[in-house]
Enzyme design. Structure first.
Site: not given
Lengths: 91, 402
Positions: B162, B294, B305, B326, B331, B390
């Protein structure tokens, strides 16, 4: 609560023990999955193993574990959840 | 030090097929998430996503090229053509050797893989299309950009799930700074909304069935999107000398690793990426007017976050607008940071903060200045764009006004 020593219970306990890398004798019914050392990834993998074993679908979203209605809080809750889903499947 | 500026932008994503329509949709809070339309959708448990609608590759590419392109290459080429067109660049022999491409991507040519494996496993076929490998390889879109525009400097693809496109853009900026190139095409592309791609995501149990409500108390997971965004990163002196319009300056970037969990985010990893991006850009925390978060809409990301932003900005965060776009375009995995950089451009050059759409309810774990209830006017001179992947790989870009 039904008999917890039937084959469903034994299979579920076997899966949990295998995922947690412990012997089946170490798995107690009142344990939470975290007591077995299963983190969120371990829980997701355990549910997958259960689904494959019983050919059922366990409603579970890691973002909101309570939302799907599947009680996975303790070992005995997991067994009962699986039992209900297997019965629904057969019905 | 060599300064790096953005002189062109292009995109195709669920919100629009170019930058102008994407800007308009972001400002109006358009949510492009809806029911998925694809083969075997009835065998999926996740049936929502943000697809690029109404895109016909046959109208954009020559017939002899079409059989060489996966969908993620289509997206990259469409975005790059727009970016190059806006930059007004033509590549003579000298410049072509000082220009390259770095694109982010996570899944490779997923449609090609899906089709080929379906044919041999399910369809019982004995052969797949001869161009299966050149279509599905992760560097295919990068290669086709290099070929279409004749760019003969450094080119490669970057993969960090990502954060792929943020890592790609950080790398491209560093290359221009270092003098390895005067012009870099950079950004990301992803086309993972295939049966196999979604099936893989289903397994993790982190996908929402209802929508992406980042930083909202009712959030229940992420929603996948697809598309690409490509930018022209250019040496400032080179851009000035040719009289190019400068959209923004890439003031700095930083990359850190959690060295922790393969999927769970880390406050320290995310926070240190933001802090070091500020340091690299030479800007103070109080300079930042907007953070494109994010903000995946998962329980874990948005909480961590928030804590990371607080750890870097403290009480200053009360005054910094934060949104996750997003919530509108989904995403885009390896392309997401690139599309989200457009929200930073809107903040810097239009003074408009794109909203965190679909938000319903305050979450004490997400105690930030979230842009809810529509876009917000603000005079912004510096922005951060976050990507936390990830694998514990974090990349943050800092842009400043041109």
């Amino acid at each position: 609560m039904k008999d917890l020593n039937d084959h469903i219970a034994q299979k579920v306990i076997g899966i949990l023990a295998a995922q947690a890398l412990v012997g089946v004798s170490s798995v107690r019914l009142d344990m939470q999955l975290s007591d077995l050392g299963l983190d969120s990834l371990g829980t997701v993998e355990t549910i997958f193993a259960i689904e494959e074993c019983f050919d059922i679908s366990v409603p579970f979203n890691a973002n909101d574990p309570a939302a799907g209605g599947a009680d996975l809080s303790t070992v005995s809750a997991v067994i009962e959840t699986v039992r209900n889903l297997v019965e629904q499947q057969a019905a | 030090m060599t300064r790096v500026v953005i002189t062109g932008a292009g995109t195709i994503n669920p919100l629009g097929h170019d930058v102008a329509s994407t800007r308009a949709a972001m400002k109006s809070g358009t949510i492009a998430i809806g029911p998925l339309e694809l083969e075997d959708v009835e065998r999926l448990t996740v049936r929502i996503g943000a697809q690029v609608q109404g895109f016909d590759p046959a109208t954009r590419f020559a017939p002899q090229s079409l059989s060489l392109y996966d969908r993620f290459t289509h997206f990259a080429l469409v975005a790059a053509r727009e970016a190059i067109g806006q930059a007004g660049l033509s590549f003579d022999d000298d410049l072509s050797r000082r220009a390259g491409v770095v694109l982010g991507n996570s899944g490779g040519g997923m449609q090609t893989q899906d089709d080929a494996f379906r044919a041999v496993y399910q369809g019982g076929k004995t052969r797949v299309h001869p161009f299966t490998v050149p279509r599905l390889m992760s560097n295919a879109p990068t290669a086709h950009l290099s070929m279409e525009f004749g760019l003969r400097g450094p080119s490669f693809s970057v993969s960090s799930a990502c954060a792929s496109s943020n890592h790609a853009m950080a790398q491209a900026a560093a290359m221009v700074r270092e003098g390895l190139a005067d012009v870099m095409l950079t950004g990301g592309t992803e086309a993972m909304l295939t049966f196999g791609g979604i099936k893989a995501w289903e397994g993790l149990r982190v996908m929402s069935q209802t929508g992406c409500r980042a930083f909202c108390a009712t959030r229940d997971g992420m929603v996948q999107g697809e598309g690409a965004a490509v930018f022209v990163f250019e040496n400032y002196d080179h851009a000035r000398a040719r009289g190019a319009t400068i959209l923004a300056e890439v003031a700095g970037a930083a990359m850190t690793s959690d060295a922790g969990d393969i999927v769970m985010p880390s406050q320290d990893g995310a926070g240190s990426a933001m802090a070091r991006a500020l340091q690299n850009a030479g800007i103070a925390p109080s300079d930042v007017g907007y953070i494109n978060a994010h903000g995946t809409g998962t329980r874990a990301n948005d909480k961590v976050e928030t804590a990371a932003i607080r750890s870097v900005f403290g009480r200053l965060a009360d005054d910094i607008a934060v949104s996750s776009t997003k919530t509108m375009h989904g995403h885009l995995v390896g392309a997401t940071g690139a599309v989200e950089l457009i929200a930073c451009l809107i903040a810097l050059d239009e003074g408009v903060i794109a909203p965190n759409a679909g938000w319903r309810e305050h979450d004490p774990d997400c105690d930030l200045n979230i842009v809810t209830g529509g876009a917000r006017q603000a005079k912004v001179t510096a922005t951060l764009s976050n990507a936390f992947a990830f694998g514990g790989m974090n990349a943050v870009l800092a842009l400043t006004r041109a």
